[in-house]
Design a protein around this motif. Structure first.
Motif, short mmCIF file in Angstrom:
data_model
loop_
_atom_site.label_atom_id
_atom_site.label_comp_id
_atom_site.label_asym_id
_atom_site.label_seq_id
_atom_site.Cartn_x
_atom_site.Cartn_y
_atom_site.Cartn_z
N ASN A 41 -10.59 71.05 54.35
CA ASN A 41 -9.78 71.73 53.35
C ASN A 41 -10.06 73.23 53.40
O ASN A 41 -11.16 73.68 53.03
CB ASN A 41 -10.08 71.18 51.95
N GLN A 42 -9.11 74.01 53.87
CA GLN A 42 -9.33 75.43 54.07
C GLN A 42 -9.56 76.18 52.76
O GLN A 42 -10.31 77.16 52.73
CB GLN A 42 -8.14 76.04 54.83
N LEU A 43 -8.93 75.75 51.69
CA LEU A 43 -9.15 76.40 50.40
C LEU A 43 -10.60 76.24 49.96
O LEU A 43 -11.24 77.21 49.52
CB LEU A 43 -8.20 75.82 49.34
N GLY A 403 -14.74 62.48 47.94
CA GLY A 403 -13.41 62.37 47.37
C GLY A 403 -12.40 62.06 48.45
O GLY A 403 -12.59 61.16 49.26
N ASN A 404 -11.33 62.86 48.52
CA ASN A 404 -10.29 62.63 49.55
C ASN A 404 -10.52 63.46 50.80
O ASN A 404 -9.66 63.49 51.69
CB ASN A 404 -8.91 62.93 48.97
N LEU A 405 -11.66 64.13 50.89
CA LEU A 405 -11.97 64.93 52.08
C LEU A 405 -12.44 64.01 53.21
O LEU A 405 -13.16 63.04 52.98
CB LEU A 405 -13.04 65.97 51.76
N LYS A 406 -12.05 64.35 54.43
CA LYS A 406 -12.37 63.51 55.58
C LYS A 406 -13.48 64.08 56.45
O LYS A 406 -14.10 63.37 57.23
CB LYS A 406 -11.12 63.31 56.46
N VAL A 421 -26.30 68.51 57.06
CA VAL A 421 -25.62 67.23 56.84
C VAL A 421 -24.17 67.36 57.28
O VAL A 421 -23.49 68.35 56.95
CB VAL A 421 -25.66 66.81 55.36
N ALA A 422 -23.69 66.40 58.04
CA ALA A 422 -22.28 66.36 58.44
C ALA A 422 -21.72 64.98 58.08
O ALA A 422 -22.40 63.96 58.24
CB ALA A 422 -22.13 66.62 59.93
N TYR A 423 -20.49 64.96 57.59
CA TYR A 423 -19.82 63.71 57.20
C TYR A 423 -18.44 63.68 57.84
O TYR A 423 -17.75 64.70 57.89
CB TYR A 423 -19.69 63.64 55.68
N GLN A 424 -18.06 62.50 58.31
CA GLN A 424 -16.72 62.34 58.85
C GLN A 424 -16.25 60.93 58.58
O GLN A 424 -17.01 59.96 58.69
CB GLN A 424 -16.71 62.62 60.36
N ARG A 425 -14.98 60.82 58.19
CA ARG A 425 -14.42 59.50 57.93
C ARG A 425 -13.12 59.34 58.70
O ARG A 425 -12.26 60.23 58.72
CB ARG A 425 -14.17 59.30 56.43
N ASN A 426 -12.99 58.19 59.34
CA ASN A 426 -11.79 57.85 60.08
C ASN A 426 -11.37 56.45 59.67
O ASN A 426 -11.98 55.46 60.08
CB ASN A 426 -12.04 57.93 61.58
N LEU A 432 -22.37 59.71 59.04
CA LEU A 432 -23.18 60.82 58.53
C LEU A 432 -24.19 61.22 59.59
O LEU A 432 -24.81 60.35 60.23
CB LEU A 432 -23.94 60.40 57.26
N VAL A 433 -24.37 62.52 59.77
CA VAL A 433 -25.45 63.04 60.60
C VAL A 433 -26.32 63.89 59.69
O VAL A 433 -25.84 64.82 59.03
CB VAL A 433 -24.93 63.88 61.77
N ALA A 434 -27.60 63.56 59.61
CA ALA A 434 -28.52 64.26 58.71
C ALA A 434 -29.72 64.77 59.49
O ALA A 434 -30.32 64.02 60.28
CB ALA A 434 -28.97 63.34 57.59
#
Length: 484
Positions: A41-43, A403-406, A421-426, A432-434
């Motif tokens: 989300n750029q905002l 939330g709705n962030l991917k 910490v990095a999170y990604q959902r598909n 998660l990478v921690a």
């Protein structure tokens, strides 16, 4: 020293070239590489960058209300300034120095004085340094005596003769009612208070007191003031119980604003009353927290000032409604005078957090007000859920609430080193990478519905507490799981 972003030269004769003008810039050293955030989300990314730059540009010899006007610390501002500074910089001494100054030189709002206790406790949690708690313990106890006296000032009286120094004060806890008297700032300017009706016993002030008593009890435990531990715990418990019993309306899921001296209820339900209660955990169970959150979230629209939203967002996230907090932060409506960060960035074109949403809400607003940098702390400590459990980050928690962030990625400092910490959902699959720094342990909290959990990486991981909580020693880990 004051800051000026634009200079007008009047009456100059002759030719002036840009190279003929020189200026001085003064700022604390700031390591850009200690902190970073990106998402899909750029905002939200821009809000983080504005918050980070706000800290870089305004943190100098002390935290300040604004570089353009008061140029001194205020306790309420310190909450946002300090916590966002913790999120983007390891310069912890500046927070402690500002707090130390404020203990002796308080500002006028009565609730602000309570934030000294809160920030003293948070400083200890973030740094592990207990020196201020021990050397300033007695002075911190004075902050909890907020009864009206010659030192009470409403911010407007022309006849005030007090010194605004830290004195022992008057205990304002009413044993017969179980609540404290007096009131605080609520919000500023006054029109931002959502019609709040003041009484003798006020919900926001009591909610903040509940939090302050709880934290003072913890400070007493750390500093060896054993008799004070139970004293402050009992007061906190009593205030919480009486607030719910006397001022909560279960049918509407809202708190009333206040009680009068005769214990009649002012049956107005400002968002501020419920938001402060939610922020400090004044609810009996999750159902009550859910009802409060629905009201506080205000159908995705901020209410109150750019300062007050700290309490809205923290309450929503802590109560399990991070999705509502993210919706508020990422509202794309950038029309003039809208209460959104999209309007602050796109229409006001702010590069540093402003004092108000726009001049419509405060005509004399400044454009260098760190109390508007709430997105920075909310992203790191709320959405990414990185917070100390043990003082000095010996143990810390990671609880990503996307939330709705991917896609989310953060770097934040700690006394132990950088935490990443990095999170990604598909679809239904999340990863998660921690990275846990040396001499630290992380408690990773996954969603309760997480299944098929797979962990790879450093081999010295600790055993899981349960299916959704995993303890990680220092190292780098990749955790994948299925989430409905």
């Amino acid at each position: 020293m004051k800051n000026f972003r634009y200079i007008e030269l009047v009456g100059l004769q002759g030719t002036l070239h840009p190279d003929d003008i020189n200026g001085w810039a003064m700022q604390q050293p700031f390591n850009e590489d200690e902190s970073a955030f990106t998402s899909d989300n750029q905002l939200l990314n821009r809000e983080y960058e504005m918050s980070k730059y706000t800290i870089k540009a305004t943190n100098q010899d002390v935290f300040v209300d604004s570089q353009a006007r008061e140029r001194r610390p205020y306790e309420g501002d310190l909450l946002v300034n300090g916590l966002t500074s913790f999120a983007v910089s390891s310069n912890y001494s500046l927070d402690r120095h500002s707090l130390d100054y404020l203990i002796d030189n308080p500002t006028w709002p009565e609730d602000y004085k309570l934030f000294n206790v809160e920030m003293a406790w948070l400083d200890y949690l973030y740094t592990g340094n207990r020196d201020l708690l021990e050397s300033r313990y007695e002075q911190l106890t004075y902050k909890l005596n907020r009864g009206k006296s010659s030192e009470s000032f409403d911010g407007a009286s022309q006849g005030f003769t007090g010194s605004l120094k830290n004195i022992k004060g008057v205990d304002n806890f009413d044993e017969t009612v179980g609540l404290v008297t007096n009131d605080g700032l609520i919000d500023w300017p006054i029109p931002e208070r959502d019609g709040f009706i003041e009484g003798k016993y006020n919900t926001p002030f009591n909610a903040i007191f509940y939090g302050a008593y709880r934290m003072m009890s913890q400070i007493a435990k750390v500093t060896g003031h054993d008799q004070d531990v139970s004293f402050y715990e009992k007061r906190a418990d009593r205030i919480k119980a009486e607030l719910i019993n006397r001022l909560y309306d279960a049918e509407s899921g809202r708190f009333y604003d206040s009680l009068n001296a005769d214990l009649t209820v002012n049956q107005h339900t400002s968002h501020h009353a419920s938001a402060y209660a939610l922020c400090y955990g004044v609810y009996s169970d999750q159902l009550m927290a859910d009802k409060l959150s629905k009201f506080v979230a205000n159908q995705g629209h901020f209410i109150g000032s750019v300062y007050f939203i700290y309490f809205m967002l923290k309450g929503l996230i802590d109560a399990g409604h991070a999705d509502d907090a993210i919706a508020l932060l990422t509202n794309p409506d950038d029309r003039k005078d809208q209460k959104t960060f999209a309007a602050i960035l796109n229409t006001l074109k702010a590069t540093i957090a402003p004092e108000a949403w726009s001049n419509h809400y405060k005509p004399n607003m400044t454009l260098s007000h760190p109390w508007g940098a709430t997105p920075g702390l909310t992203i790191v400590q709320g959405i990414m859920g990185i917070n100390p459990i043990e003082p000095g980050f010996n143990t810390f928690r990671i609880k990503v609430r996307p939330g709705n962030l991917k896609k989310l990625q953060v770097t934040t400092p700690s006394p132990k080193g950088l935490i990443k910490v990095a999170y990604q959902r598909n679809g239904l699959q999340a990863e998660l990478v921690a990275e846990v720094p040396m001499n630290a342990q992380a408690e990773l909290v996954l969603p309760e519905e997480a299944t098929d959990i797979q962990i790879t990486g450093t081999t010295n991981q600790l055993a899981a507490n349960n299916n959704s909580t995993i303890n990680l020693a220092s190292g780098k880990y990749r955790i994948s799981y299925h989430q409905n």
